[in-house]
Design a protein around this motif. Structure first.
Motif, mmCIF file in Angstrom:
data_model
loop_
_atom_site.group_PDB
_atom_site.id
_atom_site.type_symbol
_atom_site.label_atom_id
_atom_site.label_comp_id
_atom_site.label_asym_id
_atom_site.label_seq_id
_atom_site.Cartn_x
_atom_site.Cartn_y
_atom_site.Cartn_z
ATOM 1 N N UNK A 131 1.124 -1.063 0.072
ATOM 2 C CA UNK A 131 -0.230 -0.452 -0.010
ATOM 3 C C UNK A 131 0.828 1.394 0.243
ATOM 4 N N UNK A 132 2.247 1.162 -0.123
ATOM 5 C CA UNK A 132 2.897 2.587 -0.457
ATOM 6 C C UNK A 132 2.664 2.904 -1.344
ATOM 7 N N UNK A 133 3.373 4.310 -1.432
ATOM 8 C CA UNK A 133 2.555 5.036 -2.947
ATOM 9 C C UNK A 133 4.724 5.306 -4.084
ATOM 10 N N UNK A 134 5.283 4.436 -3.133
ATOM 11 C CA UNK A 134 6.754 3.993 -4.228
ATOM 12 C C UNK A 134 6.417 4.024 -5.504
ATOM 13 N N UNK A 135 6.844 4.564 -6.620
ATOM 14 C CA UNK A 135 6.361 4.070 -8.092
ATOM 15 C C UNK A 135 8.009 4.403 -8.858
ATOM 16 N N UNK A 136 8.371 3.443 -9.721
ATOM 17 C CA UNK A 136 10.159 3.539 -10.018
ATOM 18 C C UNK A 136 10.019 4.666 -10.392
ATOM 19 N N UNK A 137 9.479 5.553 -11.341
ATOM 20 C CA UNK A 137 9.661 6.539 -11.936
ATOM 21 C C UNK A 137 10.057 7.939 -11.067
ATOM 22 N N UNK A 138 8.991 8.410 -10.159
ATOM 23 C CA UNK A 138 9.157 9.555 -8.934
ATOM 24 C C UNK A 138 9.680 9.301 -7.619
ATOM 25 N N UNK A 139 9.817 7.982 -7.098
ATOM 26 C CA UNK A 139 10.035 7.790 -6.213
ATOM 27 C C UNK A 139 11.343 7.964 -5.777
ATOM 28 N N UNK A 140 12.538 7.790 -6.626
ATOM 29 C CA UNK A 140 13.976 8.123 -6.237
ATOM 30 C C UNK A 140 13.576 8.981 -6.401
ATOM 31 N N UNK A 141 13.622 10.325 -6.713
ATOM 32 C CA UNK A 141 13.540 11.670 -6.700
ATOM 33 C C UNK A 141 12.905 12.461 -5.494
ATOM 34 N N UNK A 142 11.604 11.892 -5.138
ATOM 35 C CA UNK A 142 10.542 12.313 -4.698
ATOM 36 C C UNK A 142 11.335 12.212 -2.928
ATOM 37 N N UNK A 143 11.944 10.565 -3.178
ATOM 38 C CA UNK A 143 12.749 9.851 -1.401
ATOM 39 C C UNK A 143 13.671 10.831 -1.355
ATOM 40 N N UNK A 144 14.702 11.283 -2.322
ATOM 41 C CA UNK A 144 15.824 11.958 -2.078
ATOM 42 C C UNK A 144 15.214 14.035 -1.127
#
Length: 160
Positions: A131-144
């Motif tokens: 149920x997390x909102x992780x996605x491969x496209x925006x996830x890395x940049x958003x988390x950083x």
């Protein structure tokens, strides 16, 4: 570092080398959103319990320092899991987490009992909530961006 080897010792100080075995549960665990203040309260309780354990049950300041760094570095590894920069799935060991009630005795004092596991077994019963909102496209940049903002806030606070 003698004496730390059975609990993520010098070759696995932060637990990052532990094997992760994801368990499939009959009823799947799903994350849900809770008020941040409630989450912060619970985590501060865990933080204060960690301080209590370290200061009441370790008298040598050198050992306090090592154990605190080991605890902190384990959380740093979990941050890397959350950022998806490791090969591990984001989850927790249900067997170890289930031992929380064994930390204190009925009178509120800290328990001194052996909880029956060692550091290298942590991760052998991993539950991965969905149920997390992780996605491969925006996830890395958003988390950083989130991590950078949090680190800047922490640095500004500790600098004053």
């Amino acid at each position: 570092m003698s004496g730390f080897d059975n609990f993520q010792g010098s070759g696995n100080f932060d637990g990052s080398q532990n094997t992760q075995v994801v368990v499939v549960q009959e009823q799947q665990t799903v994350c849900h959103t809770e008020q941040i203040e409630i989450i912060q309260q619970k985590l501060v309780v865990l933080q204060e319990i960690a301080k209590r354990i370290i200061t009441e049950q370790i008298c040598e300041v050198e050992t306090q320092t090592i154990v605190l760094e080991q605890f902190s570095s384990g959380l740093t590894v979990f941050q890397k899991d959350i950022s998806r920069t490791t090969t591990k799935q984001v989850g927790y060991d249900k067997n170890v987490a289930g031992l929380i009630s064994n930390l204190t005795n009925s009178d509120g004092s800290l328990s001194t009992s052996d909880l029956g596991f060692n550091g290298t077994s942590v991760g052998s019963s991993t539950v991965v909530p969905t149920g997390s909102n992780w996605n491969e496209t925006q996830g890395p940049e958003a988390v950083q961006k989130a991590l950078s903002a949090a680190q800047a806030a922490a640095n500004a606070t500790s600098a004053s």
